[in-house]
Design an enzyme around this catalytic site. Structure first.
Site, mmCIF file in Angstrom:
data_model
loop_
_atom_site.group_PDB
_atom_site.id
_atom_site.type_symbol
_atom_site.label_atom_id
_atom_site.label_comp_id
_atom_site.label_asym_id
_atom_site.label_seq_id
_atom_site.Cartn_x
_atom_site.Cartn_y
_atom_site.Cartn_z
ATOM 1 N N VAL A 65 5.531 5.075 4.401
ATOM 2 C CA VAL A 65 6.875 5.555 4.720
ATOM 3 C C VAL A 65 6.925 7.055 5.023
ATOM 4 O O VAL A 65 7.647 7.479 5.929
ATOM 5 C CB VAL A 65 7.868 5.166 3.593
ATOM 6 C CG1 VAL A 65 7.551 5.877 2.281
ATOM 7 C CG2 VAL A 65 9.287 5.451 4.008
ATOM 8 N N LYS B 148 -5.445 -6.924 -4.153
ATOM 9 C CA LYS B 148 -5.976 -5.691 -4.732
ATOM 10 C C LYS B 148 -6.273 -5.903 -6.223
ATOM 11 O O LYS B 148 -7.229 -5.358 -6.763
ATOM 12 C CB LYS B 148 -4.980 -4.546 -4.519
ATOM 13 C CG LYS B 148 -5.082 -3.963 -3.130
ATOM 14 C CD LYS B 148 -6.309 -3.057 -3.077
ATOM 15 C CE LYS B 148 -6.869 -2.829 -1.730
ATOM 16 N NZ LYS B 148 -8.066 -1.986 -1.746
ATOM 17 N N TYR C 2 -0.787 -8.718 -0.776
ATOM 18 C CA TYR C 2 -1.573 -7.479 -0.908
ATOM 19 C C TYR C 2 -1.755 -7.088 -2.378
ATOM 20 O O TYR C 2 -2.864 -6.754 -2.806
ATOM 21 C CB TYR C 2 -0.874 -6.344 -0.140
ATOM 22 C CG TYR C 2 -1.602 -5.026 -0.213
ATOM 23 C CD1 TYR C 2 -2.786 -4.828 0.488
ATOM 24 C CD2 TYR C 2 -1.117 -3.981 -0.999
ATOM 25 C CE1 TYR C 2 -3.464 -3.614 0.417
ATOM 26 C CE2 TYR C 2 -1.781 -2.770 -1.071
ATOM 27 C CZ TYR C 2 -2.955 -2.594 -0.361
ATOM 28 O OH TYR C 2 -3.626 -1.398 -0.433
ATOM 29 N N SER D 272 -1.214 0.181 -6.901
ATOM 30 C CA SER D 272 -0.063 0.032 -7.800
ATOM 31 C C SER D 272 0.746 -1.219 -7.466
ATOM 32 O O SER D 272 1.557 -1.660 -8.276
ATOM 33 C CB SER D 272 0.843 1.249 -7.677
ATOM 34 O OG SER D 272 1.313 1.362 -6.348
ATOM 35 N N GLN E 109 -13.201 2.144 -0.074
ATOM 36 C CA GLN E 109 -11.825 2.351 0.420
ATOM 37 C C GLN E 109 -11.453 1.361 1.518
ATOM 38 O O GLN E 109 -10.281 1.277 1.892
ATOM 39 C CB GLN E 109 -11.677 3.778 0.996
ATOM 40 C CG GLN E 109 -12.224 4.877 0.122
ATOM 41 C CD GLN E 109 -11.571 4.934 -1.240
ATOM 42 O OE1 GLN E 109 -10.348 4.943 -1.331
ATOM 43 N NE2 GLN E 109 -12.361 4.955 -2.301
ATOM 44 N N ASP F 2 -18.576 -4.090 9.702
ATOM 45 C CA ASP F 2 -17.490 -4.752 8.993
ATOM 46 C C ASP F 2 -18.016 -5.204 7.633
ATOM 47 O O ASP F 2 -19.075 -5.848 7.567
ATOM 48 C CB ASP F 2 -17.074 -5.971 9.851
ATOM 49 C CG ASP F 2 -15.807 -6.626 9.355
ATOM 50 O OD1 ASP F 2 -15.531 -6.569 8.145
ATOM 51 O OD2 ASP F 2 -15.090 -7.201 10.208
ATOM 52 N N ASP G 283 9.161 -6.239 -1.139
ATOM 53 C CA ASP G 283 9.290 -4.822 -1.523
ATOM 54 C C ASP G 283 9.625 -4.741 -3.008
ATOM 55 O O ASP G 283 10.355 -5.579 -3.525
ATOM 56 C CB ASP G 283 10.434 -4.212 -0.707
ATOM 57 C CG ASP G 283 10.240 -2.732 -0.448
ATOM 58 O OD1 ASP G 283 9.079 -2.290 -0.432
ATOM 59 O OD2 ASP G 283 11.241 -2.025 -0.261
ATOM 60 N N VAL H 49 0.121 6.818 -1.618
ATOM 61 C CA VAL H 49 -0.605 8.018 -1.199
ATOM 62 C C VAL H 49 -0.068 8.514 0.150
ATOM 63 O O VAL H 49 0.257 7.701 1.024
ATOM 64 C CB VAL H 49 -2.117 7.695 -1.072
ATOM 65 C CG1 VAL H 49 -2.904 8.982 -0.831
ATOM 66 C CG2 VAL H 49 -2.612 6.981 -2.327
ATOM 67 N N GLY I 59 -8.964 2.201 10.699
ATOM 68 C CA GLY I 59 -9.419 3.601 10.779
ATOM 69 C C GLY I 59 -9.487 4.071 12.227
ATOM 70 O O GLY I 59 -9.301 3.287 13.162
HETATM 71 C C1 UD1 Z 1 2.613 -0.302 -1.363
HETATM 72 C C2 UD1 Z 1 2.012 0.085 -2.697
HETATM 73 C C3 UD1 Z 1 0.944 1.125 -2.554
HETATM 74 C C4 UD1 Z 1 -0.031 0.679 -1.486
HETATM 75 C C5 UD1 Z 1 0.700 0.515 -0.171
HETATM 76 C C6 UD1 Z 1 -0.204 0.082 0.956
HETATM 77 C C7 UD1 Z 1 3.751 -0.185 -4.370
HETATM 78 C C8 UD1 Z 1 4.663 0.527 -5.278
HETATM 79 N N1 UD1 Z 1 3.027 0.595 -3.585
HETATM 80 O O1 UD1 Z 1 3.412 0.669 -0.940
HETATM 81 O O2 UD1 Z 1 0.283 1.302 -3.776
HETATM 82 O O3 UD1 Z 1 -1.041 1.617 -1.354
HETATM 83 O O4 UD1 Z 1 1.647 -0.510 -0.355
HETATM 84 O O5 UD1 Z 1 0.526 -0.122 2.083
HETATM 85 O O6 UD1 Z 1 3.674 -1.376 -4.354
HETATM 86 N N2 UD1 Z 1 10.179 2.045 4.025
HETATM 87 C C9 UD1 Z 1 11.308 2.496 4.703
HETATM 88 N N3 UD1 Z 1 11.159 2.860 5.993
HETATM 89 C C10 UD1 Z 1 9.973 2.821 6.647
HETATM 90 C C11 UD1 Z 1 8.830 2.371 5.954
HETATM 91 C C12 UD1 Z 1 8.975 1.988 4.643
HETATM 92 O O7 UD1 Z 1 12.404 2.534 4.154
HETATM 93 O O8 UD1 Z 1 9.941 3.194 7.834
HETATM 94 C C13 UD1 Z 1 10.321 1.714 2.596
HETATM 95 C C14 UD1 Z 1 9.705 0.395 2.178
HETATM 96 O O9 UD1 Z 1 10.571 -0.676 2.349
HETATM 97 C C15 UD1 Z 1 9.438 0.720 0.694
HETATM 98 C C16 UD1 Z 1 9.096 2.208 0.690
HETATM 99 O O10 UD1 Z 1 9.638 2.724 1.890
HETATM 100 O O11 UD1 Z 1 10.586 0.510 -0.069
HETATM 101 C C17 UD1 Z 1 7.604 2.475 0.672
HETATM 102 O O12 UD1 Z 1 6.990 1.695 1.671
HETATM 103 P P1 UD1 Z 1 5.457 1.860 2.071
HETATM 104 O O13 UD1 Z 1 5.163 3.274 2.371
HETATM 105 O O14 UD1 Z 1 5.156 0.837 3.096
HETATM 106 O O15 UD1 Z 1 4.703 1.581 0.727
HETATM 107 P P2 UD1 Z 1 4.854 0.467 -0.430
HETATM 108 O O16 UD1 Z 1 5.109 -0.858 0.184
HETATM 109 O O17 UD1 Z 1 5.706 0.969 -1.520
#
Ligand code: UD1
Length: 319
Positions: free
Chosen positions: A187, A147, A143, A120, A75, A55, A273, A173, A37
């Site tokens: 992402v 969770k 992770y 998720s 959270q 903490d 992933d 989110v 945070g």
């Molecule tokens: C996961 C969880 C989500 C959790 C989050 C915490 C799932 C479906 N979702 O998200 O519930 O709250 O972790 O971190 O499991 N990517 C890119 N480029 C980037 C960054 C990411 O392509 O610069 C891709 C990742 O490889 C992935 C997707 O974008 O395929 C989403 O990544 P990210 O936002 O890190 O979330 P999740 O890992 O899906």
């Protein structure tokens, strides 16, 4: 008047929840250790909440902070799939041991209800779409497993100690205050800030993976509903929009919103992933009276505006 405690209240989702609670005129206590945070996130409500830097792994301090509290919105976590792959021990301490501490302190203090931020990622690589809460979970990252363990602890505390708990499985989110600066950032925060700065977004994999991206305001509402719904106790609920979109499509929409023509850079897919993710949100509708009020494109527009301001502030930058 009821007292609400938000753990991780200086974080992305936590601080958005605190904002809403403060706007509603409730009494709010906030704890955070600033591991993920930021003090900056406390600015809008700084003088209107009882903030304590601590903490959740420190049980004695936590017990003190929980005294007199009615509802806990838990959270606090180290929230990243790839980070948990690289360093599962730190994530486990915060996400599993920390959650057990929160539940134990809540039970000891006679807290009315704990609402838990589940994920998720617990569904892992199961191919069924949409994901339903009754499905068998198959986490494929530390992770996701951690969770899920938190949910199981919540349910155990409900059945064993009659502590009311509600778990909310968040689906990807996004929105204001999501930190874009770490390699582990969500992402959308990375794509938006990169593209505002005229940089090409980096896609891990072929970009055809899809997610049920959920604007943070929907998650905030779900948390507040979860505090008071009697049907929700001891249950797990998906919190999402019930739609999915690929990363390639996200880049296309962002190019349209920003008036840019930036082609993604493709890099190897991440370990741990998952391919596709989309929620069935019937249970949250039935138990919590939840439905998403901000859809993906509207949420994306609001978020782009927020990052435009964010990037104008000194010190802030894209990843
Ligand atoms: C996961 C969880 C989500 C959790 C989050 C915490 C799932 C479906 N979702 O998200 O519930 O709250 O972790 O971190 O499991 N990517 C890119 N480029 C980037 C960054 C990411 O392509 O610069 C891709 C990742 O490889 C992935 C997707 O974008 O395929 C989403 O990544 P990210 O936002 O890190 O979330 P999740 O890992 O899906």
């Amino acid at each position: 008047m009821s007292i609400y405690l938000v753990t991780g209240g200086a974080g992305f989702i936590g601080s958005n929840i605190v904002d809403e609670l403060v706007n509603q005129g409730t009494t709010v206590r906030v704890i955070d250790n600033f591991s993920t945070g930021h003090r900056e996130n406390l600015q809008t409500f700084q003088n209107r909440v009882d903030f304590r830097e601590l903490d959740i792994c420190n049980l004695a301090d936590l017990k003190e902070a929980v005294e007199g509290v009615d509802y806990i919105l838990h959270q606090a976590a180290i929230p990243s799939v790839p980070r948990s792959v690289v360093d599962p021990i730190s994530s486990h301490n915060a996400d599993v041991t920390g959650t057990l501490h929160v539940l134990w302190a809540a039970k000891e203090a006679g807290v009315k209800r704990v609402v838990y931020a589940a994920s998720s990622s617990a569904y892992g690589d199961s191919e069924q779409l949409p994901k339903e809460e009754a499905m068998r979970v198959r986490p494929i990252s530390p992770y996701g497993l951690m969770k899920y363990m938190g949910e199981e602890y919540c349910q155990l505390f409900t059945s064993l100690y009659s502590l009311e708990t509600v778990s909310l499985r968040y689906f990807n989110v996004f929105g204001p205050r999501q930190d874009p600066t770490s390699q582990y950032s969500g992402v959308l925060s990375r794509f938006i800030t990169a593209m505002i700065c005229g940089q090409r977004p980096v896609i891990f994999g072929d970009g055809e993976q899809s997610r049920d991206f959920t604007h943070v305001s929907n998650v905030v509402r779900a948390n507040l509903l979860a505090c008071h719904s009697s049907k929700a106790v001891g249950e797990v609920h998906n919190v999402a929009c019930g739609e999915r979109i690929t990363l390639n499509k996200v880049v296309e929409i962002l190019n349209r919103l920003l008036g840019t023509h930036l082609e993604p850079v493709y890099e190897p897919a991440r370990t741990g992933d998952i391919r596709h993710s989309m929620a069935d949100i019937k249970r949250a509708k039935t138990n919590l009276n939840y439905s998403p009020t901000v859809g993906f494109e509207e949420g994306l527009r609001q978020t782009v505006d927020w990052y435009r301001d964010y990037l104008k502030r000194p010190k802030n930058k894209a990843y």
